[in-house]
Motif scaffolding. Sequence first.
Motif, PDB file in Angstrom:
ATOM      1  N   THR A  31      38.077 -51.213  88.856  1.00 35.89           N
ATOM      2  CA  THR A  31      38.029 -52.560  88.287  1.00 35.89           C
ATOM      3  C   THR A  31      39.379 -53.250  88.445  1.00 35.89           C
ATOM      4  N   MET A  32      40.463 -52.515  88.176  1.00 33.98           N
ATOM      5  CA  MET A  32      41.799 -53.091  88.319  1.00 33.98           C
ATOM      6  C   MET A  32      42.069 -53.475  89.780  1.00 33.98           C
ATOM      7  N   THR A  33      41.712 -52.599  90.713  1.00 36.50           N
ATOM      8  CA  THR A  33      41.931 -52.879  92.126  1.00 36.50           C
ATOM      9  C   THR A  33      41.120 -54.087  92.570  1.00 36.50           C
ATOM     10  N   SER A  34      39.881 -54.178  92.128  1.00 37.12           N
ATOM     11  CA  SER A  34      39.037 -55.324  92.466  1.00 37.12           C
ATOM     12  C   SER A  34      39.636 -56.615  91.927  1.00 37.12           C
ATOM     13  N   ASN A  35      40.112 -56.596  90.692  1.00 32.22           N
ATOM     14  CA  ASN A  35      40.710 -57.794  90.096  1.00 32.22           C
ATOM     15  C   ASN A  35      41.967 -58.224  90.842  1.00 32.22           C
ATOM     16  N   VAL A  36      42.783 -57.270  91.271  1.00 30.27           N
ATOM     17  CA  VAL A  36      44.012 -57.605  92.005  1.00 30.27           C
ATOM     18  C   VAL A  36      43.671 -58.193  93.368  1.00 30.27           C
ATOM     19  N   LEU A  37      42.711 -57.584  94.069  1.00 26.00           N
ATOM     20  CA  LEU A  37      42.352 -58.071  95.403  1.00 26.00           C
ATOM     21  C   LEU A  37      41.697 -59.452  95.364  1.00 26.00           C
ATOM     22  N   GLN A  38      41.001 -59.773  94.271  1.00 28.09           N
ATOM     23  CA  GLN A  38      40.344 -61.071  94.147  1.00 28.09           C
ATOM     24  C   GLN A  38      41.197 -62.084  93.382  1.00 28.09           C
ATOM     25  N   SER A  39      42.417 -61.715  93.039  1.00 26.26           N
ATOM     26  CA  SER A  39      43.328 -62.557  92.248  1.00 26.26           C
ATOM     27  C   SER A  39      42.656 -63.025  90.961  1.00 26.26           C
ATOM     28  N   ASN A  40      41.964 -62.119  90.310  1.00 28.78           N
ATOM     29  CA  ASN A  40      41.247 -62.412  89.074  1.00 28.78           C
ATOM     30  C   ASN A  40      42.019 -61.772  87.922  1.00 28.78           C
ATOM     31  N   PHE A  41      43.059 -62.450  87.467  1.00 32.52           N
ATOM     32  CA  PHE A  41      43.938 -61.903  86.443  1.00 32.52           C
ATOM     33  C   PHE A  41      43.648 -62.544  85.093  1.00 32.52           C
ATOM     34  N   PHE A  42      44.174 -61.936  84.043  1.00 35.09           N
ATOM     35  CA  PHE A  42      44.128 -62.561  82.726  1.00 35.09           C
ATOM     36  C   PHE A  42      45.067 -63.754  82.734  1.00 35.09           C
ATOM     37  N   HIS A  43      44.673 -64.798  82.039  1.00 41.53           N
ATOM     38  CA  HIS A  43      45.510 -65.991  81.953  1.00 41.53           C
ATOM     39  C   HIS A  43      45.984 -66.144  80.522  1.00 41.53           C
ATOM     40  N   PRO A  44      47.244 -66.521  80.327  1.00 41.56           N
ATOM     41  CA  PRO A  44      47.750 -66.691  78.955  1.00 41.56           C
ATOM     42  C   PRO A  44      47.089 -67.897  78.284  1.00 41.56           C
ATOM     43  N   PHE A  45      47.143 -67.877  76.961  1.00 35.69           N
ATOM     44  CA  PHE A  45      46.617 -69.006  76.192  1.00 35.69           C
ATOM     45  C   PHE A  45      47.382 -70.271  76.544  1.00 35.69           C
ATOM     46  N   PRO A  46      46.714 -71.418  76.501  1.00 41.25           N
ATOM     47  CA  PRO A  46      47.455 -72.678  76.634  1.00 41.25           C
ATOM     48  C   PRO A  46      48.326 -72.866  75.388  1.00 41.25           C
ATOM     49  N   PRO A  47      49.306 -73.765  75.440  1.00 39.97           N
ATOM     50  CA  PRO A  47      50.223 -73.927  74.310  1.00 39.97           C
ATOM     51  C   PRO A  47      49.520 -74.153  72.965  1.00 39.97           C
ATOM     52  N   GLY A  48      48.439 -74.909  72.910  1.00 43.86           N
ATOM     53  CA  GLY A  48      47.751 -75.161  71.649  1.00 43.86           C
ATOM     54  C   GLY A  48      46.677 -74.128  71.342  1.00 43.86           C
ATOM     55  N   GLY A  49      46.515 -73.144  72.183  1.00 43.14           N
ATOM     56  CA  GLY A  49      45.463 -72.155  72.005  1.00 43.14           C
ATOM     57  C   GLY A  49      45.633 -71.311  70.766  1.00 43.14           C
ATOM     58  N   TRP A  50      46.859 -70.981  70.423  1.00 42.46           N
ATOM     59  CA  TRP A  50      47.095 -70.152  69.231  1.00 42.46           C
ATOM     60  C   TRP A  50      46.720 -70.903  67.963  1.00 42.46           C
ATOM     61  N   VAL A  51      46.954 -72.221  67.955  1.00 44.25           N
ATOM     62  CA  VAL A  51      46.589 -73.022  66.786  1.00 44.25           C
ATOM     63  C   VAL A  51      45.070 -73.033  66.631  1.00 44.25           C
ATOM     64  N   MET A  52      44.343 -73.220  67.728  1.00 43.46           N
ATOM     65  CA  MET A  52      42.883 -73.228  67.674  1.00 43.46           C
ATOM     66  C   MET A  52      42.355 -71.857  67.258  1.00 43.46           C
ATOM     67  N   LEU A  53      42.946 -70.794  67.784  1.00 44.34           N
ATOM     68  CA  LEU A  53      42.528 -69.446  67.409  1.00 44.34           C
ATOM     69  C   LEU A  53      42.728 -69.218  65.915  1.00 44.34           C
ATOM     70  N   PHE A  54      43.850 -69.670  65.388  1.00 42.96           N
ATOM     71  CA  PHE A  54      44.133 -69.526  63.958  1.00 42.96           C
ATOM     72  C   PHE A  54      43.138 -70.314  63.121  1.00 42.96           C
ATOM     73  N   LEU A  55      42.888 -71.562  63.521  1.00 48.14           N
ATOM     74  CA  LEU A  55      41.985 -72.417  62.737  1.00 48.14           C
ATOM     75  C   LEU A  55      40.538 -71.924  62.798  1.00 48.14           C
ATOM     76  N   LEU A  56      40.113 -71.424  63.944  1.00 48.95           N
ATOM     77  CA  LEU A  56      38.737 -70.952  64.077  1.00 48.95           C
ATOM     78  C   LEU A  56      38.566 -69.516  63.593  1.00 48.95           C
ATOM     79  N   GLY A  57      39.607 -68.724  63.675  1.00 45.65           N
ATOM     80  CA  GLY A  57      39.506 -67.322  63.299  1.00 45.65           C
ATOM     81  C   GLY A  57      39.690 -67.053  61.827  1.00 45.65           C
TER      82      GLY A  57
END
Length: 72
Positions: A31-57
């Motif tokens: 799975t890791m090799t497939s993700n690297v070869l397809q450039s399918n990486f995890f993306h960090p939260f956008p700057p306001g994402g933590w605020v939305m996560l806090f408010l919704l969570g």
Amino acid sequence: MLVGVTAPGIDGLITPFDCAPPKGDMSVHTTMTSNVLQSNFFHPFPPGGWVMLFLLGRPGLYWAIAVVLLDN
């Protein structure tokens, strides 16, 4: 090409997503090799994402705590 053991019961790796039987390390490596070869990486939260996560969570967290406390 990846070569490894995939038989159940050999080199079991327990993950939160397992049903049964546990997956082997080879599944993680493929799975890791497939993700690297397809450039399918995890993306960090956008700057306001933590605020939305806090408010919704927060309501869900309060509900989970209330269920645990009311269960006892």
